[in-house]
Design an enzyme around this catalytic site. Structure first.
Site, mmCIF file in Angstrom:
data_model
loop_
_atom_site.group_PDB
_atom_site.id
_atom_site.type_symbol
_atom_site.label_atom_id
_atom_site.label_comp_id
_atom_site.label_asym_id
_atom_site.label_seq_id
_atom_site.Cartn_x
_atom_site.Cartn_y
_atom_site.Cartn_z
ATOM 1 C CG ASP A 64 45.332 36.054 61.950
ATOM 2 O OD1 ASP A 64 45.095 36.030 63.158
ATOM 3 O OD2 ASP A 64 44.755 35.325 61.126
ATOM 4 C CG ASP B 84 42.518 34.447 65.913
ATOM 5 O OD1 ASP B 84 43.346 35.073 65.243
ATOM 6 O OD2 ASP B 84 41.665 33.699 65.417
#
Length: 535
Positions: free
Chosen positions: A281, A78
């Protein structure tokens, strides 16, 4: 804050490839699901580990070993968060989550040190009722055949509405202790420790996910691979947060959106003054765009808003050869074209059967979701697969270029301690600036599509629709109509529905012995109207 061909790896922990060689250059390479041939010009092969892609739940994950003796857990990679945390024994609420990726038992590690001076680990997300609490610890953490000693991370003692643990690789200023307004407790996170322990020389890494159907991709710590993108990198400044002035997220200035149709050409959907902060992201499965743009594109693509499965399109949307073009940094800045086949993501129902439309044709999840004013615009996997992205945390820059899909060669460039990515770039974007105004955290790996109240529920159109009242390339206001798409199910406009196929699909599992991924149940969370795409 993700496939028409499902990954050959059905276990998150199944394929680990480790290669070692001479000591230079310092690069850590993490490759997804198949190891590509390495260029002969490399001084040494980077350390590599297989990273799995689970498209049905919308995440990329790494196999990690924690503690002594090592315990294997699978964690989502992430770029939109900064802590490493994993489930502890019996910490995950199975009534709200699939609890994927295994657990780490701190009592079984002889090298663990509880890190009490950080207080209790706590992070909450926008999804109602979601969040994680736990204990900070220090222990060994292995990825790609290397071991980071005494890494600070968290072991969850309670977790709700989160699918799996996280390996956050963002700025340390985005750690949960910083979000608790206690920046004095910031600690060296994973990327910091890679540099501190002399495993790489700079706080930088690059991301190559390849296309939707691919089982390959690379996260390369300490460098970038020029064979994995086309042309040259365009350099963007990472934008600060409005409230603190600090840089806490991978936010860049998104300044244009257009649609290219193979017959009628390119239509610009934004005006010259458009500039929005967008977060690149990897923890988000889909791509968010402002609601007004989403509504136009949903109409164009024939989206059905199903009360159970969210935004659904006919899977043969993927045969349309048009693209969405995202521009960054203003005039002369880099542009990434996302093919429409990246916006039709296969999905299943609660019984793991493929979803179908009323005529029996395959139904897919739409790869975009609407973003309300004031919420984060998150460019997740449905965007990132079309881009090669270099994240330079030291110089606060992003390098971005169109991906080279299905590349089978490598030409790795090391980013040294005094280097920048400008050397690999053809342009540095102009001075367009934006600020990130939303600091709330959203749930990793959970996608919100929901019902768009301003978009009428309808069956897919026989042709793609028209996008009207927008600025065209010629600067005039008019109507741009896309070419006819492959025929889709017309269904009943009054009572659109999604049905399941009689055939069943085997859903991948995260851990063969203990954790089964109940795809349908998860998709009820993934595509229902109450969750927000990742963070």
């Amino acid at each position: 804050m993700a496939t028409l061909l499902y990954r050959s790896c059905v276990l998150l922990g199944c394929l680990i490839s480790v290669t070692t060689a001479a000591p230079e250059p310092k690069v850590v390479r993490m490759q997804t699901s198949r190891v590509q041939p390495r260029s002969t010009i490399l001084k040494r092969a980077p350390l590599s580990v297989t990273i799995g892609n689970e498209p049905l739940i919308g995440l990329y994950y790494v196999n990690a070993s924690v503690g002594s003796p090592p315990q294997t857990v699978q964690l989502q990679i992430d770029t939109g968060s900064s802590d490493v945390w994993m489930f502890g024994p019996q910490s995950c609420n199975t009534s709200t989550s699939q609890c994927l990726g295994g657990t780490f038992d701190p009592f079984q590690s002889s090298t663990l040190v509880e890190f009490n001076n950080k207080g209790t680990f706590s992070i909450q997300y926008d999804t109602p009722g979601s969040g994680v609490v736990g204990d900070y610890v220090q222990d060994s953490f292995g990825i790609g055949g290397m071991t980071i000693k005494n890494l600070t991370m968290a072991v969850a003692t309670a977790a709700d509405y989160v699918p799996t643990g996280i390996m956050g690789i963002g700025f340390d200023t985005d750690e949960s202790v910083a979000r608790a307004s206690d920046e004095g407790l910031l600690y060296p996170n994973l990327v910091d420790e890679l540099v501190k322990q002399n495993l790489i020389t700079t706080h930088a890494y690059s991301l190559w996910l390849d296309d939707l159907d691919s089982d390959s991709g690379t996260v390369l710590f300490g460098g970038y691979d020029t064979d994995k993108y086309s042309g040259d990198l365009g350099v963007l400044q990472i934008q600060p947060d409005a409230q603190s002035g600090n840089t806490t997220s991978m936010t860049v200035a998104w300044t244009s959106l257009s649609l290219t149709d193979p017959t009628s050409g390119t239509t610009t959907l934004t005006d010259d003054s458009f500039a929005e902060p967008a977060v690149l992201d990897s923890g988000t499965s889909l791509c968010g765009v402002p609601t007004d743009l989403y509504n136009q594109l949903a109409n164009f693509s024939g989206v059905i808003n199903d009360p159970t499965y969210g935004a659904i399109v006919a899977c043969n949307l993927s045969s349309y050869t048009g693209t969405l073009n995202f521009g960054f940094g203003g005039s002369g800045g880099p542009s990434i074209s996302v093919p429409f086949y990246e916006l039709a993501v296969p999905t299943v129902d609660e019984n793991n059967d493929p979803l179908t439309l009323e005529d029996g044709s395959a139904a897919c999840t739409f790869g975009l979701f609407p973003v309300d004013t004031g919420d984060d615009i998150l460019f997740g996997d449905t965007f990132l697969r079309s881009a090669y992205v270099v994240y330079d945390l030291d110089n606060l820059q992003i390098g971005i270029a169109p991906t080279n899909f299905n590349s089978t060669t490598s030409n790795i460039q090391v980013i040294g301690a005094s280097d920048t990515i400008v050397g690999g770039a053809s342009s540095i974007a102009s001075g367009v600036t934006v600020t990130q105004t939303n600091t709330a955290k959203v749930t990793p790996g959970i996608a919100k599509t929901g019902t768009v109240t301003s978009l009428a529920t309808k069956a897919p159109a026989a042709t793609f629709g028209a996008i009207s009242g927008i600025k065209t390339d010629a600067g005039a206001t008019g109507t741009a109509t896309a070419a006819k798409a492959p025929a889709t199910a017309t269904g009943s406009a009054a009572t659109p529905s999604v049905t399941k196929s009689a055939a069943s699909t085997t859903i991948p599992i995260f851990d063969a012995t203990t954790i089964f991924m109940m795809g349908g149940s998860f998709l009820l969370m993934l595509l229902g109207g109450v969750f927000v795409v990742l963070g």
